[in-house]
Design a protein around this motif. Structure first.
Motif, PDB file in Angstrom:
ATOM      1  N   TYR A  73       3.950  79.520 -27.005  1.00 34.59           N
ATOM      2  CA  TYR A  73       4.881  79.523 -25.867  1.00 34.59           C
ATOM      3  C   TYR A  73       5.758  80.771 -25.907  1.00 34.59           C
ATOM      4  O   TYR A  73       5.950  81.454 -24.912  1.00 34.59           O
ATOM      5  CB  TYR A  73       5.743  78.266 -25.941  1.00 34.59           C
ATOM      6  N   ARG A 122       3.796  83.888 -24.978  1.00 36.95           N
ATOM      7  CA  ARG A 122       3.481  83.960 -23.548  1.00 36.95           C
ATOM      8  C   ARG A 122       4.713  84.176 -22.708  1.00 36.95           C
ATOM      9  O   ARG A 122       4.767  85.034 -21.852  1.00 36.95           O
ATOM     10  CB  ARG A 122       2.809  82.662 -23.099  1.00 36.95           C
ATOM     11  N   GLU A 123       5.732  83.354 -22.940  1.00 43.70           N
ATOM     12  CA  GLU A 123       6.879  83.345 -22.035  1.00 43.70           C
ATOM     13  C   GLU A 123       8.014  84.259 -22.493  1.00 43.70           C
ATOM     14  O   GLU A 123       8.971  84.464 -21.755  1.00 43.70           O
ATOM     15  CB  GLU A 123       7.426  81.914 -21.898  1.00 43.70           C
ATOM     16  N   ARG A 164      10.357  83.783 -24.490  1.00 45.69           N
ATOM     17  CA  ARG A 164      11.641  83.102 -24.625  1.00 45.69           C
ATOM     18  C   ARG A 164      11.422  81.836 -25.438  1.00 45.69           C
ATOM     19  O   ARG A 164      10.291  81.381 -25.608  1.00 45.69           O
ATOM     20  CB  ARG A 164      12.220  82.726 -23.258  1.00 45.69           C
ATOM     21  N   LYS A 166      13.144  75.339 -23.785  1.00 51.54           N
ATOM     22  CA  LYS A 166      14.349  74.523 -23.594  1.00 51.54           C
ATOM     23  C   LYS A 166      14.116  73.140 -24.194  1.00 51.54           C
ATOM     24  O   LYS A 166      13.002  72.645 -24.153  1.00 51.54           O
ATOM     25  CB  LYS A 166      14.581  74.318 -22.096  1.00 51.54           C
ATOM     26  N   ALA A 180      12.257  70.728 -21.831  1.00 50.34           N
ATOM     27  CA  ALA A 180      10.835  71.055 -21.694  1.00 50.34           C
ATOM     28  C   ALA A 180      10.086  70.665 -22.961  1.00 50.34           C
ATOM     29  O   ALA A 180       8.964  70.149 -22.908  1.00 50.34           O
ATOM     30  CB  ALA A 180      10.657  72.544 -21.421  1.00 50.34           C
ATOM     31  N   GLN A 240       9.360  66.989 -23.062  1.00 52.57           N
ATOM     32  CA  GLN A 240       8.198  66.677 -22.231  1.00 52.57           C
ATOM     33  C   GLN A 240       6.908  67.034 -22.945  1.00 52.57           C
ATOM     34  O   GLN A 240       5.906  66.309 -22.877  1.00 52.57           O
ATOM     35  CB  GLN A 240       8.308  67.439 -20.904  1.00 52.57           C
ATOM     36  N   LEU A 241       6.918  68.170 -23.648  1.00 49.13           N
ATOM     37  CA  LEU A 241       5.735  68.605 -24.400  1.00 49.13           C
ATOM     38  C   LEU A 241       5.393  67.611 -25.495  1.00 49.13           C
ATOM     39  O   LEU A 241       4.232  67.241 -25.691  1.00 49.13           O
ATOM     40  CB  LEU A 241       6.007  69.993 -25.010  1.00 49.13           C
ATOM     41  N   ALA A 246       3.945  64.459 -23.893  1.00 48.33           N
ATOM     42  CA  ALA A 246       2.558  64.661 -23.449  1.00 48.33           C
ATOM     43  C   ALA A 246       1.613  64.693 -24.640  1.00 48.33           C
ATOM     44  O   ALA A 246       0.509  64.129 -24.597  1.00 48.33           O
ATOM     45  CB  ALA A 246       2.452  65.951 -22.638  1.00 48.33           C
ATOM     46  N   TYR A 302       1.107  61.144 -25.942  1.00 52.20           N
ATOM     47  CA  TYR A 302       0.323  60.295 -25.037  1.00 52.20           C
ATOM     48  C   TYR A 302      -1.150  60.652 -25.028  1.00 52.20           C
ATOM     49  O   TYR A 302      -2.000  59.810 -24.729  1.00 52.20           O
ATOM     50  CB  TYR A 302       0.885  60.319 -23.615  1.00 52.20           C
ATOM     51  N   GLU A 303      -1.447  61.927 -25.379  1.00 56.53           N
ATOM     52  CA  GLU A 303      -2.864  62.321 -25.486  1.00 56.53           C
ATOM     53  C   GLU A 303      -3.605  61.404 -26.449  1.00 56.53           C
ATOM     54  O   GLU A 303      -4.810  61.219 -26.347  1.00 56.53           O
ATOM     55  CB  GLU A 303      -2.975  63.762 -26.008  1.00 56.53           C
TER      56      GLU A 303
END
Lengths: 235, 204
Positions: B74, B77-78, B80, B83, B86, B89-90, B93, B96-97
């Motif tokens: 991350y 790529r970004e 930065r 947060k 975020a 949420q990662l 996810a 839950y995979e």
């Protein structure tokens, strides 16, 4: 794939070091209707000619501007059907990112992923490159941004750019007219003037499409009536 | 025996005024046997974001490695840091995979958003997020920890007071749990620095 007579890659290097299919793809782009984008201090504007094959075509159903995420949209020059595939893939990329991070994808990331898709089609078997160049406009935490993505998969951020039939003249015009401290309203006027330069006939709300993204970070295609108002301001 | 009680752990996180604290016990054991007393369960993602992983030890370690991997990519790529919201949420996810063969871990995420606001979030082993404004606990001592956090926590604690509060809560909470304890490590995160302190409690 191995059995097919077309399993080799169409983009094989020529002796002069070029990928001829990409060159031809760019030719297809340059035959398409002109599109342009201008990045202002507080937003981005995209404008494109709606070149319709006949007056019988219902122009209200033709849409060259597409929203990809609420804060990113794009337009194209070249083959319409190819652009639809890319819009679809870009929209999916945006959603996959949102699923992972619960945040809208940054414009640069979306651009990179879409460009990567276009590059894949220059190095795979049995496919041809996309016959479109894309202009991607968005607003994120890094401010307003405008990117151009070519059939080869290369992309650049631009302050102002034009693609398609009249790009050379349009770019010259933009080079003269662009200023760093331009605001969105000025940019819209400049975009319309630039389109007017190479347009055969009268510009109207029906034969061009304009989209903006301001500091509300919402991509919006202007209605024909709004376009008409701006055209009158420009007269 | 529950798989969540195989190794044992105690994690607590609290929010203060423009600061957060996250702490864990240091015991590493296999059921009744204690094998190490220096096994932290709190991992740094970046200077303003930490994740505590309670539950099965091997899954904690694996998950922390996966999250470090994801954050490194991350960052490249970004350009930065991620947060906290975020990242939560990662994590959700990622968990839950593995919905039908889950990681046996309960994460507690503590960090500061870019504007300095504290962020706290707990989760179950399949990624159901539970954001909190005050405190979040996880592990084998949650019953005691919840009780003492509820009593000790006040809003707008400064970094020093927050440290005291979190330390008292964790040490008291893990005392009554035989599977968690053997000392504690406490991280207090503010805008410009992170202070890590190791505590000595009842060494049993």
């Amino acid at each position: 794939m191995g059995e097919s007579a077309y399993s080799f890659s169409l983009t094989t290097f020529s002796p002069s070091g070029k990928l001829v299919q990409i060159e031809y793809a760019l030719t297809a782009v340059n035959a398409g209707a002109t599109s342009l984008g201008i990045r202002a201090t507080n937003g981005v504007v995209l404008a494109t000619e709606k070149k319709l094959p006949s007056i019988l075509v219902d122009e209200t159903t033709v849409q060259k501007m597409s929203m990809v995420t609420p804060n990113v949209g794009m337009t194209y020059s070249g083959m319409g059907p190819d652009s639809r595939v890319l819009v679809r893939k870009a929209r999916k990329s945006g959603q996959v990112y949102f699923r992972q991070y619960h945040e809208q994808i940054p414009v640069a990331q979306l651009c990179r992923e879409t460009a990567a898709v276009m590059q894949e089609f220059t190095q795979s078997g049995g496919v041809r490159p996309f016959g479109v160049s894309l202009l991607m406009a968005g607003f994120d935490d890094n401010g307003p941004q405008l990117y151009q993505i070519d059939p080869s998969g290369s992309y650049f951020a631009w302050k102002a750019s034009a693609i398609g039939k009249n790009m050379v003249n349009a770019k010259t015009f933009l080079e003269k007219r662009y200023s760093e401290d331009m605001e969105l309203e000025d940019a819209i006027h400049t975009a319309l003037l630039t389109l007017k330069e190479g347009f055969e006939g009268e510009l109207s709300g029906e034969n061009i499409e304009v989209a903006v993204i301001g500091d509300d970070r919402k991509f919006r295609v202007l209605t024909p009536a709004e376009v008409q108002d701006y055209l009158q301001e420009v007269e | 025996m529950s798989i969540f009680e195989y190794n044992g752990s105690a994690i607590v996180a609290m929010a203060g005024k423009e600061c957060v604290a996250i702490a864990s016990d240091l015991r590493f054991g296999v059921q009744l046997a204690t094998l190490a007393t220096d096994h932290k369960k709190v991992y740094k993602i970046h200077d303003q974001l930490f994740i505590g992983l309670a539950g099965l030890g091997t899954d904690s370690e694996t998950l922390s490695q996966r999250f470090t991997f994801k954050h490194n990519l991350y960052k490249l790529r970004e350009e930065r840091d991620i947060k906290p919201s975020a990242f939560a949420q990662l994590v959700s996810a990622t968990l839950y995979e593995r919905r039908f063969g889950p990681y046996f871990c309960q994460p507690v995420i503590a960090g500061l958003e870019p504007d300095g606001t504290p962020y706290l979030c707990g989760m179950d082993s399949i990624g159901a997020q539970e954001p909190a404004k005050d405190f979040m606990v996880a592990g084998t001592a949650t019953d005691s920890l919840l009780g003492i956090c509820e009593s000790l926590w006040r809003p707008d604690l400064g970094p020093e007071e927050l440290f005291e509060t979190v330390s008292q809560a964790l040490l008291s909470g893990q005392d009554r749990d035989c599977l968690a304890g053997w000392g504690a490590v406490v991280y207090v995160i503010t805008k410009d620095k992170v202070i890590a302190r190791t505590l000595r409690g009842r060494m049993d």
